[in-house]
Enzyme design. Structure first.
Site, mmCIF file in Angstrom:
data_model
loop_
_atom_site.group_PDB
_atom_site.id
_atom_site.type_symbol
_atom_site.label_atom_id
_atom_site.label_comp_id
_atom_site.label_asym_id
_atom_site.label_seq_id
_atom_site.Cartn_x
_atom_site.Cartn_y
_atom_site.Cartn_z
ATOM 1 N N CYS A 31 74.062 61.174 49.914
ATOM 2 C CA CYS A 31 73.645 60.116 48.976
ATOM 3 C C CYS A 31 74.119 58.746 49.444
ATOM 4 O O CYS A 31 73.395 57.746 49.305
ATOM 5 C CB CYS A 31 74.220 60.374 47.587
ATOM 6 S SG CYS A 31 73.728 61.921 46.850
HETATM 7 C C1 BEZ Z 1 75.546 64.806 49.461
HETATM 8 O O1 BEZ Z 1 75.065 63.764 49.024
HETATM 9 O O2 BEZ Z 1 76.057 64.844 50.557
HETATM 10 C C2 BEZ Z 1 75.492 66.066 48.667
HETATM 11 C C3 BEZ Z 1 75.484 65.996 47.275
HETATM 12 C C4 BEZ Z 1 75.466 67.178 46.553
HETATM 13 C C5 BEZ Z 1 75.427 68.394 47.207
HETATM 14 C C6 BEZ Z 1 75.398 68.447 48.599
HETATM 15 C C7 BEZ Z 1 75.430 67.264 49.336
#
Ligand code: BEZ
Length: 208
Positions: A45
């Site tokens: 994200c």
């Molecule tokens: C991420 O943004 O890296 C992420 C968020 C939730 C679950 C897995 C990855």
């Protein structure tokens, strides 16, 4: 609730990092790129929020306003944005919706329980100035979105609206386009003065 292409997207009121908004009013006469995130302070994200900020001039030149959503509180978003700015070497200037109770995530069908029960998957909604959904795509938690593709589909939608064309597989701006079946050869003569190639009666391609 699932939202289909062509639907008027649901309106909502929300707290965001740019203050409270009413969604339709916030979109105004622009297009919107509304994209959801599982949670703040997560690696994928962070890169996506950063990439959107880095592309702010590209979105603005297409009259598109980006807006993110994550199922956390505004105060968390604000601290996270400071991290995004530092680690992605950018300045996040677009709002991120605070949705800790997942009301908007549920309204927009961003919670996919087979993936996670309290965090949104990575959904993209491209919304036009009439507040109609024009395109959606959904990614799992562990795959970051392709921003070249996001800009490409916005270009394709806007070109299709303005020039009465459709775009072929792997089209990129400047490439050949398709004359849709809804346009007769007679009409096409006026609209496409450079002419076209008829590969099949249902497959006519032209350059703009
Ligand atoms: C991420 O943004 O890296 C992420 C968020 C939730 C679950 C897995 C990855």
């Amino acid at each position: 609730m699932s939202i289909h292409i062509g639907d008027l997207v649901p309106d909502f009121e929300a707290d965001t990092t740019a203050g409270p908004i009413r969604f339709h009013e916030w979109i105004g006469d622009s297009w919107a790129f509304f994209f959801s995130h599982p949670a703040d302070f997560t690696p994928v994200c962070t890169t996506e929020i950063g990439r959107t900020a880095q592309l702010s001039a590209e979105f603005a030149s297409r009259n598109v306003k980006p807006i993110g959503l994550s199922t956390d509180y505004r105060e968390e978003h604000e601290k996270w944005i400071a991290d995004v700015n530092e680690t992605q070497n950018t300045h996040v200037g677009f709002p991120i919706v605070a949705d800790p109770e997942m009301q908007i995530a549920r309204l927009y069908d961003m919670i996919h329980p087979g993936e996670h029960v309290t965090e949104a998957v990575r959904t993209v909604f491209i919304i036009d100035p009439d507040k109609k959904l024009r395109l959606t795509m959904t990614y799992p938690m562990n795959v970051g979105r392709n921003f070249d593709e996001i800009l490409r589909v916005i270009d394709a939608l806007q070109l299709a609206d303005s020039k009465k064309i459709a775009t072929p597989a792997d089209w990129t701006p400047g490439g050949k386009v398709i004359i849709p079946l809804s346009v007769s050869d007679e009409e096409a003569k006026d609209i496409f003065p450079k002419g076209w190639d008829t590969l099949r009666p249902y497959l006519r391609v032209t350059e703009l």
